[in-house]
Design a protein around this motif. Structure first.
Motif, PDB file in Angstrom:
ATOM      1  N   PHE A 296      -8.047  -5.330  -8.763  1.00 48.16           N
ATOM      2  CA  PHE A 296      -6.793  -5.996  -8.152  1.00 48.16           C
ATOM      3  C   PHE A 296      -6.015  -6.151  -9.079  1.00 48.16           C
ATOM      4  O   PHE A 296      -4.939  -5.667  -8.869  1.00 48.16           O
ATOM      5  N   LEU A 297      -5.690  -5.514 -10.790  1.00 45.35           N
ATOM      6  CA  LEU A 297      -4.694  -5.959 -11.259  1.00 45.35           C
ATOM      7  C   LEU A 297      -4.464  -4.606 -11.541  1.00 45.35           C
ATOM      8  O   LEU A 297      -3.177  -3.787 -11.634  1.00 45.35           O
ATOM      9  N   LEU A 298      -5.070  -3.517 -12.095  1.00 46.96           N
ATOM     10  CA  LEU A 298      -5.481  -2.277 -11.700  1.00 46.96           C
ATOM     11  C   LEU A 298      -4.949  -1.090 -11.426  1.00 46.96           C
ATOM     12  O   LEU A 298      -4.475  -0.571 -11.021  1.00 46.96           O
ATOM     13  N   ILE A 299      -5.626  -1.204  -9.838  1.00 47.07           N
ATOM     14  CA  ILE A 299      -5.127  -0.434  -9.311  1.00 47.07           C
ATOM     15  C   ILE A 299      -4.778  -1.062  -6.993  1.00 47.07           C
ATOM     16  O   ILE A 299      -4.793  -0.779  -6.411  1.00 47.07           O
ATOM     17  N   GLY A 300      -4.618  -2.448  -7.606  1.00 45.91           N
ATOM     18  CA  GLY A 300      -4.528  -2.810  -6.971  1.00 45.91           C
ATOM     19  C   GLY A 300      -2.825  -2.355  -5.598  1.00 45.91           C
ATOM     20  O   GLY A 300      -2.959  -2.528  -4.307  1.00 45.91           O
ATOM     21  N   LEU A 301      -1.988  -2.156  -6.351  1.00 50.35           N
ATOM     22  CA  LEU A 301      -0.672  -1.711  -5.841  1.00 50.35           C
ATOM     23  C   LEU A 301      -1.185  -0.106  -5.178  1.00 50.35           C
ATOM     24  O   LEU A 301      -0.537  -0.553  -3.674  1.00 50.35           O
ATOM     25  N   PRO A 302      -1.751   1.075  -6.132  1.00 56.04           N
ATOM     26  CA  PRO A 302      -1.785   2.172  -4.787  1.00 56.04           C
ATOM     27  C   PRO A 302      -2.472   1.887  -3.913  1.00 56.04           C
ATOM     28  O   PRO A 302      -2.720   2.937  -3.302  1.00 56.04           O
ATOM     29  N   ALA A 303      -3.873   1.000  -3.924  1.00 52.10           N
ATOM     30  CA  ALA A 303      -4.501   0.657  -3.425  1.00 52.10           C
ATOM     31  C   ALA A 303      -3.968   0.633  -2.097  1.00 52.10           C
ATOM     32  O   ALA A 303      -4.422   0.886  -0.501  1.00 52.10           O
ATOM     33  N   GLY A 304      -3.131  -0.364  -2.232  1.00 54.39           N
ATOM     34  CA  GLY A 304      -2.783  -0.558   0.043  1.00 54.39           C
ATOM     35  C   GLY A 304      -1.654   0.538  -0.003  1.00 54.39           C
ATOM     36  O   GLY A 304      -1.650   0.620   1.578  1.00 54.39           O
ATOM     37  N   ALA A 305      -0.878   1.153  -0.537  1.00 54.03           N
ATOM     38  CA  ALA A 305      -0.600   2.630  -0.300  1.00 54.03           C
ATOM     39  C   ALA A 305      -0.868   3.461   0.747  1.00 54.03           C
ATOM     40  O   ALA A 305      -1.153   4.206   1.530  1.00 54.03           O
ATOM     41  N   TRP A 306      -2.090   3.659  -0.377  1.00 56.03           N
ATOM     42  CA  TRP A 306      -3.918   4.699  -0.024  1.00 56.03           C
ATOM     43  C   TRP A 306      -4.160   4.183   1.849  1.00 56.03           C
ATOM     44  O   TRP A 306      -4.147   4.739   2.734  1.00 56.03           O
ATOM     45  N   THR A 307      -4.449   2.464   1.497  1.00 51.36           N
ATOM     46  CA  THR A 307      -4.941   2.322   2.908  1.00 51.36           C
ATOM     47  C   THR A 307      -3.727   2.527   3.936  1.00 51.36           C
ATOM     48  O   THR A 307      -4.934   2.205   4.639  1.00 51.36           O
ATOM     49  N   ASP A 308      -2.721   2.083   3.954  1.00 52.75           N
ATOM     50  CA  ASP A 308      -1.315   2.487   4.919  1.00 52.75           C
ATOM     51  C   ASP A 308      -1.548   3.953   5.339  1.00 52.75           C
ATOM     52  O   ASP A 308      -1.528   4.399   6.450  1.00 52.75           O
TER      53      ASP A 308
ATOM     54  N   THR B  20       0.714  -5.922  -2.573  1.00 54.16           N
ATOM     55  CA  THR B  20       1.122  -5.858  -3.238  1.00 54.16           C
ATOM     56  C   THR B  20       1.103  -7.707  -3.406  1.00 54.16           C
ATOM     57  O   THR B  20       1.287  -8.022  -4.660  1.00 54.16           O
ATOM     58  N   LEU B  21       1.021  -8.461  -2.551  1.00 49.84           N
ATOM     59  CA  LEU B  21       0.484  -9.701  -2.877  1.00 49.84           C
ATOM     60  C   LEU B  21      -0.622  -9.887  -3.681  1.00 49.84           C
ATOM     61  O   LEU B  21      -0.817 -11.055  -4.004  1.00 49.84           O
ATOM     62  N   ARG B  22      -1.904  -9.048  -3.283  1.00 41.34           N
ATOM     63  CA  ARG B  22      -2.956  -9.347  -3.756  1.00 41.34           C
ATOM     64  C   ARG B  22      -2.826  -8.849  -5.695  1.00 41.34           C
ATOM     65  O   ARG B  22      -3.493  -9.563  -6.073  1.00 41.34           O
ATOM     66  N   PHE B  23      -1.898  -7.944  -5.324  1.00 41.73           N
ATOM     67  CA  PHE B  23      -1.667  -7.784  -7.149  1.00 41.73           C
ATOM     68  C   PHE B  23      -0.996  -8.992  -7.471  1.00 41.73           C
ATOM     69  O   PHE B  23      -1.243  -9.286  -9.234  1.00 41.73           O
ATOM     70  N   VAL B  24      -0.688  -9.597  -6.961  1.00 38.44           N
ATOM     71  CA  VAL B  24       0.307 -10.883  -7.669  1.00 38.44           C
ATOM     72  C   VAL B  24      -1.231 -11.746  -7.678  1.00 38.44           C
ATOM     73  O   VAL B  24      -0.924 -12.030  -8.686  1.00 38.44           O
ATOM     74  N   MET B  25      -1.295 -12.095  -6.824  1.00 37.05           N
ATOM     75  CA  MET B  25      -2.412 -13.795  -6.488  1.00 37.05           C
ATOM     76  C   MET B  25      -3.521 -13.327  -7.117  1.00 37.05           C
ATOM     77  O   MET B  25      -4.014 -14.053  -7.937  1.00 37.05           O
ATOM     78  N   TRP B  26      -4.130 -12.073  -7.069  1.00 31.75           N
ATOM     79  CA  TRP B  26      -5.115 -12.034  -8.049  1.00 31.75           C
ATOM     80  C   TRP B  26      -5.464 -10.806  -9.087  1.00 31.75           C
ATOM     81  O   TRP B  26      -6.024 -11.121  -9.404  1.00 31.75           O
ATOM     82  N   GLY B  27      -4.094 -10.633  -9.143  1.00 32.21           N
ATOM     83  CA  GLY B  27      -4.190 -10.212 -10.322  1.00 32.21           C
ATOM     84  C   GLY B  27      -4.348 -10.728 -11.906  1.00 32.21           C
ATOM     85  O   GLY B  27      -4.363 -10.850 -12.649  1.00 32.21           O
ATOM     86  N   THR B  28      -4.210 -11.827 -11.485  1.00 30.84           N
ATOM     87  CA  THR B  28      -4.168 -13.071 -12.227  1.00 30.84           C
ATOM     88  C   THR B  28      -5.577 -13.673 -12.446  1.00 30.84           C
ATOM     89  O   THR B  28      -5.917 -13.986 -13.985  1.00 30.84           O
ATOM     90  N   LEU B  29      -6.848 -12.871 -11.658  1.00 31.50           N
ATOM     91  CA  LEU B  29      -8.106 -13.833 -11.864  1.00 31.50           C
ATOM     92  C   LEU B  29      -8.511 -13.337 -13.205  1.00 31.50           C
ATOM     93  O   LEU B  29      -9.085 -14.148 -13.817  1.00 31.50           O
ATOM     94  N   PRO B  30      -8.138 -11.958 -13.532  1.00 34.45           N
ATOM     95  CA  PRO B  30      -9.071 -11.569 -14.304  1.00 34.45           C
ATOM     96  C   PRO B  30      -7.930 -11.622 -15.951  1.00 34.45           C
ATOM     97  O   PRO B  30      -9.052 -12.047 -16.800  1.00 34.45           O
TER      98      PRO B  30
END
Length: 452
Positions: free
Chosen positions: A66-78, A359-369
């Motif tokens: 979620f921290l490493l690829i969270g942002l581009p994953a959203g663009a790829w998913t769209d 984007t929200l997962r990057f911010v919200m879940w990026g803190t998990l690791p």
């Protein structure tokens, strides 16, 4: 993206066959994942004699994607069809988890393999979750989103109730490595249910001049420019940091400090999850009674102090304190999640759903690791009980961003962008606006971005 089988105008989302299949897939996947929540750390602790920091590192590996690829994953998913993406993610997770008992049977299982399995399944989960949340608003009408998200949260919470107890029992009967087989089966069944969905999903049309960098930047601008999404991201990211500290230390604490056997550990975690199930069942009624915006902030404010029961737990019957604390915190977390996820889905234009969620997962879940590594390091240096003290104390900070935001002036979620702007202006200068703007409802124009 257009779908050929819209939700029926009357009745709830369960009347839609494709939603029932989506729900069944979520049930199978969540059941397996909750069993692995107990079994995978126990493989590290009981089979490979891992230290507290190694268990924290394993937890961090599960969420690092979620921290490493969270942002581009959203663009790829769209840019892709969501349903095939979810099916492929389930297949990858099933194969990765199946490798653990295979390696265990061959006598070659190591912590390095567990780290790789956690990282691979975490990466697949990033794509699955972003696609799943982006798919739901196209499957259901806006007025059914809260009911649909509530049903999905009920499934998840039910799996949290049954899964850890079953997982602990399987570990005690079969061993931790063989118990992982149930997780692989769960992901495989999820893929089979999703394959049965008949809806026709068109591939999103490419946007001329679009690039990955521009797509990611657009998602960031939308979230950063939205006064409600911005504070949701900050508060949830803070809560998840301390939740990850709990995830990283609870198995070591319950097994090595409280002396619980695998089956008892599973029962403690299952009992704690009863609160999450109750939250899922009550979320809709609480939102109608108190208002969705009030529920977002009050659920955090009321439930967070119960985390103080974690470090007060002791052996034997004292383990009930741990379960009660987690149950209350889970209750508030699920009520909060149903309200804030429904808000996100309703306020975002369809073409930005993947990027907004990512984007929200990057911010919200990026803190998990980061939280998992901090928890493991604290447990190694000071002991797992001291780490739980820090975790519980930190969780008390969770409600602060919500209480200092425009949400504090709202009862229900605003129906228009103008309402959001008015609330923000009134918060910054109370003399510029009077009363409490906003009307009941969850649909409205996005703020801080150009109209689609």
């Amino acid at each position: 993206m257009s779908l050929t089988s819209p939700a029926p105008p009357g009745g709830g989302p369960l009347r839609l066959r494709d939603f029932r299949l989506l729900l069944a897939g979520a049930a199978a996947g969540q059941a397996g994942a909750q069993i692995a929540l107990v079994a995978l750390p126990l493989v590290a602790v009981l089979v490979l004699d891992a230290s507290a920091f190694q268990v924290g590192l394993l937890t961090a590996a599960e969420t690092a994607a979620f921290l490493l690829i969270g942002l581009p994953a959203g663009a790829w998913t769209d840019r892709a069809r969501k349903l095939p993406l979810m099916i492929r993610a389930d297949a990858v997770r099933a194969l990765a988890m199946a490798s653990v008992p295979v390696a265990g049977a061959a006598g070659v299982l190591t912590m390095a393999q567990l780290y790789v399995v956690a990282l691979v399944t975490g990466t697949a989960t990033v794509f699955f979750d972003v696609a799943h949340q982006s798919f739901l608003p196209h499957l259901l009408r806006t007025e059914h989103l809260v009911a649909g998200n509530g049903a999905l949260e009920t499934v998840r919470s039910s799996a949290q109730v049954a899964g850890p107890g079953v997982g602990g029992g399987l570990v005690q009967l079969l061993g931790a490595q063989l118990a992982i087989v149930a997780d692989a089966i769960g992901y495989a069944l999820s893929a089979l249910f999703l394959l049965g969905i008949r809806v026709t999903e068109e591939r999103p049309e490419p946007v001329p001049g679009a690039s990955l960098r521009k797509d990611v930047a657009e998602g960031l601008r939308f979230v950063a420019g939205h006064p409600l999404l911005r504070v949701i991201a900050a508060a949830t990211g803070l809560a998840n940091f301390f939740a990850a500290m709990l995830m990283a230390t609870q198995t070591v604490f319950l097994v090595r400090v409280l002396g619980l056997r695998p089956a008892a550990l599973g029962l403690v975690l299952s009992a704690a999850a009863v609160g999450g199930l109750a939250g899922a069942l009550c979320a809709g009624a609480l939102g109608r009674r108190f208002g969705q915006a009030r529920v977002i902030r009050l659920s955090a404010l009321v439930s967070a102090p119960f985390g103080l029961l974690w470090p007060l737990s002791y052996g034997g019957a004292g383990a009930v304190l741990f379960a009660v604390g987690s149950g209350a915190v889970f209750f508030g977390a699920v009520v909060y999640n149903v309200a804030q996820v429904s808000l996100r889905q309703a306020l975002c234009p369809p073409r930005l759903l993947g990027r907004m969620n990512a984007t929200l997962r990057f911010v919200m879940w990026g803190t998990l690791p980061l939280g998992a590594l901090a928890g493991g390091a604290l447990a190694d240096a000071l002991g797992s009980r001291a780490a739980l003290v820090c975790c519980a104390a930190g969780l008390l900070l969770f409600p602060l961003p919500l209480l200092l935001s425009p949400l504090r002036r709202l009862r229900d979620l605003p129906a228009t962008a103008t309402a959001v702007t008015a609330v923000t202006a009134a918060t910054e200068d109370p003399g510029r606006a009077g009363g409490t703007p906003g009307t009941p409802g969850t649909s409205g124009a996005p703020v801080g971005t150009e109209a689609p």
